[in-house]
Design a protein around this motif. Sequence first.
Motif, PDB file in Angstrom:
ATOM      1  N   PRO A 150      43.675   7.483  -3.228  1.00  0.00           N
ATOM      2  CA  PRO A 150      42.673   7.984  -2.273  1.00  0.00           C
ATOM      3  C   PRO A 150      41.262   8.108  -2.850  1.00  0.00           C
ATOM      4  CG  PRO A 150      44.694   9.237  -2.051  1.00  0.00           C
ATOM      5  CD  PRO A 150      44.881   8.331  -3.240  1.00  0.00           C
ATOM      6  N   ILE A 151      41.115   8.335  -4.151  1.00  0.00           N
ATOM      7  CA  ILE A 151      39.778   8.493  -4.733  1.00  0.00           C
ATOM      8  C   ILE A 151      38.929   7.235  -4.514  1.00  0.00           C
ATOM      9  CG2 ILE A 151      40.344   7.708  -7.082  1.00  0.00           C
ATOM     10  CD1 ILE A 151      38.070  10.708  -6.145  1.00  0.00           C
ATOM     11  N   GLU A 152      39.587   6.081  -4.346  1.00  0.00           N
ATOM     12  CA  GLU A 152      38.862   4.830  -4.136  1.00  0.00           C
ATOM     13  C   GLU A 152      38.133   4.802  -2.798  1.00  0.00           C
ATOM     14  OE1 GLU A 152      42.044   2.056  -4.453  1.00  0.00           O
ATOM     15  OE2 GLU A 152      42.227   2.286  -6.622  1.00  0.00           O
ATOM     16  N   SER A 167      30.799  15.409  -1.739  1.00  0.00           N
ATOM     17  CA  SER A 167      31.040  15.567  -3.176  1.00  0.00           C
ATOM     18  C   SER A 167      32.317  14.860  -3.613  1.00  0.00           C
ATOM     19  CB  SER A 167      31.140  17.068  -3.506  1.00  0.00           C
ATOM     20  OG  SER A 167      31.761  17.276  -4.741  1.00  0.00           O
ATOM     21  N   ARG A 168      32.191  13.955  -4.568  1.00  0.00           N
ATOM     22  CA  ARG A 168      33.368  13.269  -5.118  1.00  0.00           C
ATOM     23  C   ARG A 168      34.312  14.264  -5.784  1.00  0.00           C
ATOM     24  NH1 ARG A 168      35.200  10.635  -9.856  1.00  0.00           N
ATOM     25  NH2 ARG A 168      36.339   8.706  -9.390  1.00  0.00           N
ATOM     26  N   PHE A 169      33.748  15.261  -6.463  1.00  0.00           N
ATOM     27  CA  PHE A 169      34.568  16.253  -7.160  1.00  0.00           C
ATOM     28  C   PHE A 169      35.438  17.030  -6.169  1.00  0.00           C
ATOM     29  CE2 PHE A 169      35.168  20.568  -8.860  1.00  0.00           C
ATOM     30  CZ  PHE A 169      35.886  20.258 -10.003  1.00  0.00           C
ATOM     31  N   HIS A 170      34.838  17.546  -5.100  1.00  0.00           N
ATOM     32  CA  HIS A 170      35.608  18.308  -4.116  1.00  0.00           C
ATOM     33  C   HIS A 170      36.595  17.425  -3.356  1.00  0.00           C
ATOM     34  CE1 HIS A 170      32.210  21.207  -4.706  1.00  0.00           C
ATOM     35  NE2 HIS A 170      33.266  21.966  -4.888  1.00  0.00           N
ATOM     36  N   TYR A 175      42.053  15.875  -2.091  1.00  0.00           N
ATOM     37  CA  TYR A 175      42.878  14.764  -1.627  1.00  0.00           C
ATOM     38  C   TYR A 175      43.483  13.902  -2.738  1.00  0.00           C
ATOM     39  CZ  TYR A 175      40.567  15.916   2.755  1.00  0.00           C
ATOM     40  OH  TYR A 175      40.100  16.585   3.860  1.00  0.00           O
ATOM     41  N   CYS A 176      43.096  14.146  -3.969  1.00  0.00           N
ATOM     42  CA  CYS A 176      43.495  13.219  -5.037  1.00  0.00           C
ATOM     43  C   CYS A 176      44.230  13.921  -6.174  1.00  0.00           C
ATOM     44  CB  CYS A 176      42.270  12.481  -5.569  1.00  0.00           C
ATOM     45  SG  CYS A 176      41.281  11.743  -4.253  1.00  0.00           S
ATOM     46  N   GLY A 177      44.802  15.090  -5.899  1.00  0.00           N
ATOM     47  CA  GLY A 177      45.570  15.797  -6.924  1.00  0.00           C
ATOM     48  C   GLY A 177      44.766  16.053  -8.178  1.00  0.00           C
ATOM     49  N   GLY A 178      43.496  16.434  -8.010  1.00  0.00           N
ATOM     50  CA  GLY A 178      42.618  16.629  -9.158  1.00  0.00           C
ATOM     51  C   GLY A 178      43.181  17.606 -10.176  1.00  0.00           C
ATOM     52  N   ARG A 179      43.148  17.216 -11.424  1.00  0.00           N
ATOM     53  CA  ARG A 179      43.587  18.116 -12.493  1.00  0.00           C
ATOM     54  C   ARG A 179      42.752  17.863 -13.735  1.00  0.00           C
ATOM     55  NH1 ARG A 179      48.153  16.609 -15.891  1.00  0.00           N
ATOM     56  NH2 ARG A 179      48.199  14.351 -15.998  1.00  0.00           N
ATOM     57  N   ALA A 190      47.559  11.956  -4.984  1.00  0.00           N
ATOM     58  CA  ALA A 190      47.321  11.910  -3.542  1.00  0.00           C
ATOM     59  C   ALA A 190      47.858  13.195  -2.933  1.00  0.00           C
ATOM     60  CB  ALA A 190      48.017  10.693  -2.926  1.00  0.00           C
ATOM     61  N   THR A 191      46.996  14.001  -2.330  1.00  0.00           N
ATOM     62  CA  THR A 191      47.389  15.264  -1.706  1.00  0.00           C
ATOM     63  C   THR A 191      46.742  15.384  -0.334  1.00  0.00           C
ATOM     64  OG1 THR A 191      45.571  16.289  -2.957  1.00  0.00           O
ATOM     65  CG2 THR A 191      47.769  16.547  -3.866  1.00  0.00           C
TER      66      THR A 191
END
Length: 198
Positions: A150-152, A167-170, A175-179, A190-191
């Motif tokens: 999804p980040i793409e 914001s790409r970070f938010h 949505y992208c399981g950021g960790r 992907a979340t």
Amino acid sequence: MKPFPFQKQCVRSVEQFDGRTLFSCDMGLGKSAMSLWYAIRNGKFPMVVVCPASVKWQWQDEVFKVLGMGSTVCEGMRSSPLRDDIVIVNYDIAGGWLNELRRLKPKLIVIDECQYIMNPKAKRTRHVRALCRGVKHVLALSGTPLVNRPIELFPTLNILQPTVFPSRFHFGLRYCGGRRNRWGWEFRGATKIKELHR
């Protein structure tokens, strides 16, 4: 060339979103024709089409077939004055033509195969972003807007709807399981996919 009923409905949907839309129909359903019908129906000229080099001559054929109009296809890295209402440029040379394309004051930008701008650091993404800055109507076209993660999607969504996706970070956190790892943040997952799809 006349649109099918489902294509007319798609054009009306673009109008409801004020000409800032992601067309992600399957291949062969007429994404390029629908974007041209939107342009002619709403008088969105001059327009610029950014696409892969392999399809820019097909775009010229499509413009003539759908609208009966001529168009200019940009070639080479060195720009020259542009006068046509429809200009077609491929991603790899868009940077060299950027000033001339901006001078046209386009009313509509069509980003064909928008998955080509999935990397926010790539030159082609930066050039497309610069071209779209200040242009009210932008259409992104792709049968596969999401290739792997999804980040793409973020660069395309940010260009189309910067207030919804600022914001790409938010976006990555939601949505992208950021960790966080020891080198920084990664967005490989992907979340909340149903929410993102909506």
